[in-house]
Write a protein that holds these residues in place. Sequence first.
Motif, PDB file in Angstrom:
ATOM      1  N   GLU A 137      40.953  36.118  34.694  1.00  0.00           N
ATOM      2  CA  GLU A 137      40.980  36.436  33.460  1.00  0.00           C
ATOM      3  C   GLU A 137      41.226  35.574  32.413  1.00  0.00           C
ATOM      4  N   ARG A 138      40.693  35.873  31.338  1.00  0.00           N
ATOM      5  CA  ARG A 138      40.493  34.829  30.194  1.00  0.00           C
ATOM      6  C   ARG A 138      41.488  35.290  28.918  1.00  0.00           C
ATOM      7  N   ARG A 139      42.770  34.757  28.608  1.00  0.00           N
ATOM      8  CA  ARG A 139      43.366  35.243  27.474  1.00  0.00           C
ATOM      9  C   ARG A 139      43.611  34.134  26.510  1.00  0.00           C
ATOM     10  N   PRO A 140      43.918  34.590  25.175  1.00  0.00           N
ATOM     11  CA  PRO A 140      44.288  33.535  24.229  1.00  0.00           C
ATOM     12  C   PRO A 140      45.498  32.564  24.596  1.00  0.00           C
ATOM     13  N   VAL A 141      46.626  33.273  25.302  1.00  0.00           N
ATOM     14  CA  VAL A 141      47.544  32.391  25.727  1.00  0.00           C
ATOM     15  C   VAL A 141      47.461  32.580  27.226  1.00  0.00           C
ATOM     16  N   GLU A 142      47.684  31.700  27.912  1.00  0.00           N
ATOM     17  CA  GLU A 142      47.389  31.560  29.526  1.00  0.00           C
ATOM     18  C   GLU A 142      48.787  31.842  29.968  1.00  0.00           C
ATOM     19  N   PRO A 143      48.910  33.015  30.986  1.00  0.00           N
ATOM     20  CA  PRO A 143      50.225  33.090  31.582  1.00  0.00           C
ATOM     21  C   PRO A 143      50.711  32.052  32.294  1.00  0.00           C
ATOM     22  N   ARG A 144      51.998  31.892  32.390  1.00  0.00           N
ATOM     23  CA  ARG A 144      52.271  30.947  33.238  1.00  0.00           C
ATOM     24  C   ARG A 144      52.049  31.082  34.709  1.00  0.00           C
ATOM     25  N   ALA A 145      52.064  32.364  35.231  1.00  0.00           N
ATOM     26  CA  ALA A 145      51.745  32.721  36.651  1.00  0.00           C
ATOM     27  C   ALA A 145      50.223  32.190  36.799  1.00  0.00           C
ATOM     28  N   ARG A 146      49.522  32.381  36.086  1.00  0.00           N
ATOM     29  CA  ARG A 146      48.103  31.710  36.125  1.00  0.00           C
ATOM     30  C   ARG A 146      47.969  30.213  36.336  1.00  0.00           C
ATOM     31  N   ALA A 147      48.878  29.842  35.471  1.00  0.00           N
ATOM     32  CA  ALA A 147      48.829  28.203  35.560  1.00  0.00           C
ATOM     33  C   ALA A 147      49.559  27.702  36.840  1.00  0.00           C
ATOM     34  N   MET A 148      50.435  28.508  37.256  1.00  0.00           N
ATOM     35  CA  MET A 148      51.158  28.328  38.540  1.00  0.00           C
ATOM     36  C   MET A 148      50.314  28.324  39.574  1.00  0.00           C
TER      37      MET A 148
END
Length: 210
Positions: A119-130
Motif C-alpha cells: 500500500e502507498r499512503r500519504p501518511v505511512e502507517p507505523r505498522a508498515r514501517a515496523m
Amino acid sequence: MAKKVQPTRRKRADGELSQERILDAATEIAAERGYEGASIALVSAKCGLPASSIYWHFKNKDDLIAAVIERSFADWLKAWQVPVEGSPQDRLVGLAMQLAKALLDSPDFIRLGLMLSLERRPVEPRARAMFLQLRAQTFGQLVETMRGFTPDLTDAQVHQLVTYAIAGADGLFIAKEIGGDAVDLLALFELHAWALYDSALRLVSEDGRQ
C-alpha cells in the motif's frame, strides 16, 4: 508470615496479561479481516476488555497492529539457529526448514506486513514501517549467514542472493495462503534452499572463469 505481593508488581503483571489478551485478540481479527478490517471495537469485543484498556496500552489501531507484527516476528526469530553440522548445503536446507516451520506457527507478521507493504499512503502507517524495519533486520542477518555458507562470493553477489531468497520466500508464503493445505510449504522451502545454494555455486563458478 507470608510476604504480601507488592501492589506495583501485581499491577505490572495484570497489565502484561491484559496486553497479551489484547494482542491475541488483535492477531486473530487481523488474520481474518486484514489491517483495514481490524478495529479497536472488534478487538475489545474479542478480548473482553473495554476500549479504554486497549488505549491505555496502545495509542491507536496502527500502534496495536505494529505490536502484533513485532510480537509475531519475535516468535519467528527464535527459529533463527543455523545448524552447525553437515555440509554448507545441508546446513542451508536445515535453516530453511526451521524458518518455514516457524513461519507456519507465527505467520502474522509476514501476512500483515505484505499487505501493508504493497500500500502507498500519504501518511505511512507505523505498522508498515515496523514491518519494513524488521524486514531490513532479516536481510542483514541473512547476509551474514550467507557469507558463512559461501565465503567466495562478493558482497554484491551475497546481497543479490539474499534479495532472491527473501523474494522467493514471500512468493512461497503467498502460494500457501492461496492454496491452503494443498501447498506443502516445508517441501517448497527445501526446494528453494537447494536452488539458492546452486545459484551461489554458479556465481562462484562464473567468477572463476572470468
